[in-house]
Enzyme design. Structure first.
Site, PDB file in Angstrom:
ATOM      1  N   GLU A   1      57.672  47.397  35.026  1.00  0.00           N
ATOM      2  CA  GLU A   1      56.991  46.203  35.579  1.00  0.00           C
ATOM      3  C   GLU A   1      57.557  45.811  37.112  1.00  0.00           C
ATOM      4  O   GLU A   1      58.085  44.877  37.040  1.00  0.00           O
ATOM      5  CB  GLU A   1      57.033  45.052  34.840  1.00  0.00           C
ATOM      6  CG  GLU A   1      56.330  45.349  33.500  1.00  0.00           C
ATOM      7  CD  GLU A   1      56.537  43.929  32.445  1.00  0.00           C
ATOM      8  OE1 GLU A   1      56.976  43.089  32.765  1.00  0.00           O
ATOM      9  OE2 GLU A   1      55.766  43.980  31.300  1.00  0.00           O
TER      10      GLU A   1
ATOM     11  N   ASN B   1      55.750  52.307  33.860  1.00  0.00           N
ATOM     12  CA  ASN B   1      55.176  51.505  33.031  1.00  0.00           C
ATOM     13  C   ASN B   1      54.878  50.148  33.511  1.00  0.00           C
ATOM     14  O   ASN B   1      55.701  49.389  34.241  1.00  0.00           O
ATOM     15  CB  ASN B   1      56.045  51.466  31.725  1.00  0.00           C
ATOM     16  CG  ASN B   1      55.098  50.959  30.784  1.00  0.00           C
ATOM     17  OD1 ASN B   1      54.001  51.438  30.376  1.00  0.00           O
ATOM     18  ND2 ASN B   1      55.778  49.928  29.839  1.00  0.00           N
TER      19      ASN B   1
ATOM     20  N   HIS C   1      47.503  45.613  27.587  1.00  0.00           N
ATOM     21  CA  HIS C   1      47.823  44.379  26.836  1.00  0.00           C
ATOM     22  C   HIS C   1      46.284  43.898  27.295  1.00  0.00           C
ATOM     23  O   HIS C   1      46.249  43.149  28.370  1.00  0.00           O
ATOM     24  CB  HIS C   1      48.683  43.730  27.205  1.00  0.00           C
ATOM     25  CG  HIS C   1      49.778  44.065  26.580  1.00  0.00           C
ATOM     26  ND1 HIS C   1      50.444  44.156  25.335  1.00  0.00           N
ATOM     27  CD2 HIS C   1      51.023  44.548  27.241  1.00  0.00           C
ATOM     28  CE1 HIS C   1      51.509  44.354  25.144  1.00  0.00           C
ATOM     29  NE2 HIS C   1      52.053  44.761  26.183  1.00  0.00           N
TER      30      HIS C   1
ATOM     31  N   GLU D   1      51.234  50.140  25.170  1.00  0.00           N
ATOM     32  CA  GLU D   1      51.362  48.900  24.708  1.00  0.00           C
ATOM     33  C   GLU D   1      50.083  48.242  24.128  1.00  0.00           C
ATOM     34  O   GLU D   1      50.119  46.914  24.445  1.00  0.00           O
ATOM     35  CB  GLU D   1      52.375  47.950  25.724  1.00  0.00           C
ATOM     36  CG  GLU D   1      53.396  48.601  26.073  1.00  0.00           C
ATOM     37  CD  GLU D   1      54.448  47.575  26.849  1.00  0.00           C
ATOM     38  OE1 GLU D   1      54.436  46.334  26.608  1.00  0.00           O
ATOM     39  OE2 GLU D   1      55.188  47.949  27.502  1.00  0.00           O
TER      40      GLU D   1
ATOM     41  N   ASP E   1      47.325  46.161  22.605  1.00  0.00           N
ATOM     42  CA  ASP E   1      46.799  45.103  21.588  1.00  0.00           C
ATOM     43  C   ASP E   1      45.554  44.393  22.152  1.00  0.00           C
ATOM     44  O   ASP E   1      45.402  44.401  23.406  1.00  0.00           O
ATOM     45  CB  ASP E   1      47.935  44.160  21.205  1.00  0.00           C
ATOM     46  CG  ASP E   1      48.729  43.619  22.565  1.00  0.00           C
ATOM     47  OD1 ASP E   1      48.304  43.603  23.658  1.00  0.00           O
ATOM     48  OD2 ASP E   1      49.858  43.030  22.099  1.00  0.00           O
TER      49      ASP E   1
END
Ligand code: XIL
Length: 365
Positions: A166, A207, A245, A275, A277
């Site tokens: 990030e 990432n 996400h 990651e 979801d």
């Protein structure tokens, strides 16, 4: 042979017996909010047949729950420590390293023939407070020592490291303000070089979140420019992690995601969805309908990865809806009013429609 008649791995079966059912058998399951869902086969077998990894993020304390451990070992072949390898957890005081919780997860992964994605060496969040007080050479040395120590400690046991997490500004205008930015824009290059020296076999990743949308999206384009610059400069970067996400309120189409993956792969990088979801709080309709939409979204994301050879894996950010970071009110708010039920297993560890959407995608359905 029908997939359902496949013999389970002995290890799975032993583990599963502890948890009172052997996963090699096809077990009909029902979700509390859905019609009967069919049969459950190990997701990792479906992923392997499609030459992809399927991962889950996990906290070490969850391993005290044998049934959760069984689900993880049965269905996933990649493991990401959810918090245990972050700076705050691993070097809370200068030069004092606490790697036991990370070790526990790595040992679990090895025992079950899973790859580990190391997460993460350099990040402005969950950073030990003492680091934010440093500048200049002291900060540079602290960063390199941290990387050397972690990547060195787990050398040979980590398949992929999220070296930097990030680093981009949310609006896509360059790098975000972070303690590390005081080292200059090339701090990422230094971090990747240090990681490569400490563990030459590990695939090294940049990432980030909201870089999935592709060309024309400012942050996605900024990520592209960043990793291209690094590649061109000969920095040892091997992959890009798109966190995935999902925010259903504004989210690119699967085709946009696929095309975006393609352009990163064309740079000579591998891509992983690191990651994933899919929170359902803001989807329309009764829960059963939300879960149906969730299934489709997850299916299409996995299919987007399968559409590009260089997309090598998908990791879910957690296992069960009970333990998701989005189950905590603080983080849930990021995705609007919950509850979000964002993962593939429900709170009782039963596979949800999302699980079957992912399995279908791997099977090419
Ligand atoms: C999250 C964890 O899941 C939470 O337990 C923790 O409180 C905060 O961090 N992007 C990342 C992950 O790269 O490390 C974050 O994990 C979720 C967002």
């Amino acid at each position: 042979m029908k997939p359902g008649s496949r013999l389970p791995r002995v290890g799975y079966c032993l583990l599963a017996m502890l948890a009172s059912s052997c996963i090699g058998r096809s077990v009909p399951v029902e979700s509390p909010a859905a019609a009967p869902l069919g049969e459950v086969h190990p997701l990792r077998e479906a992923a392997a047949a499609a030459h992809r990894h399927i991962g889950a993020a996990l906290m070490s304390r969850y391993l005290n729950d044998v049934s959760l451990g069984t689900v993880v070992a049965t269905h996933f072949d990649s493991l990401t420590p959810e918090n245990e390898m972050k700076w705050q957890a691993t070097e809370p005081r200068p030069g004092e390293f606490t790697l036991v919780a990370g070790d526990k997860l790595v040992a679990f992964a090895q025992e079950h023939d899973m790859r580990v994605r190391g997460h993460t060496l350099v990040w402005h969040q969950q950073l030990a407070p003492w680091v934010t007080g440093l500048t200049g050479e002291a900060l540079r040395e602290a960063m390199k020592r941290h990387i050397r120590r972690l990547a060195g400690h787990w050398r040979g046991r980590i398949g992929q490291w999220d070296v930097v997490n990030e680093a981009l500004a949310d609006d896509g205008h360059g790098l975000r303000d972070s303690p590390f930015l005081s080292l200059g824009e090339n701090y990422l290059d230094e971090a990747f070089r240090a990681a490569h020296a400490a563990d030459p076999e590990a695939q090294l990743f940049y990432n980030d979140y909201e870089i999935e949308a592709g060309k024309g999206n400012p942050k996605s384009d900024a990520a592209y420019r960043l990793v291209k610059r690094m590649k061109d400069a000969g920095v040892p970067i091997h992959g890009i992690g798109m966190q995935m996400h999902v925010d259903p309120r504004h989210w690119p189409s699967a085709e946009q995601i696929r095309r975006n993956v393609e352009r990163f792969v064309a740079l000579g990088l591998v891509v992983e969805f690191t990651e994933m979801d899919v929170p359902v709080g803001q989807l329309r309709g009764p829960l059963v309908e939300k879960l149906r939409q969730q299934r489709t979204i997850a299916h299409d994301i996995v299919a987007a990865c399968l559409g590009v050879e260089g997309c090598t894996g998908i990791t879910l950010w957690g296992v069960s809806d009970r333990n998701s970071w989005l189950a905590s009110p603080v983080w849930a708010r990021l995705r609007g009013q919950g509850p979000h039920f964002p993962l593939a297993f429900d709170a009782e560890l039963r596979p949800k429609p999302m699980f079957f959407g992912i399995a279908d995608a791997f099977a090419g359905r």
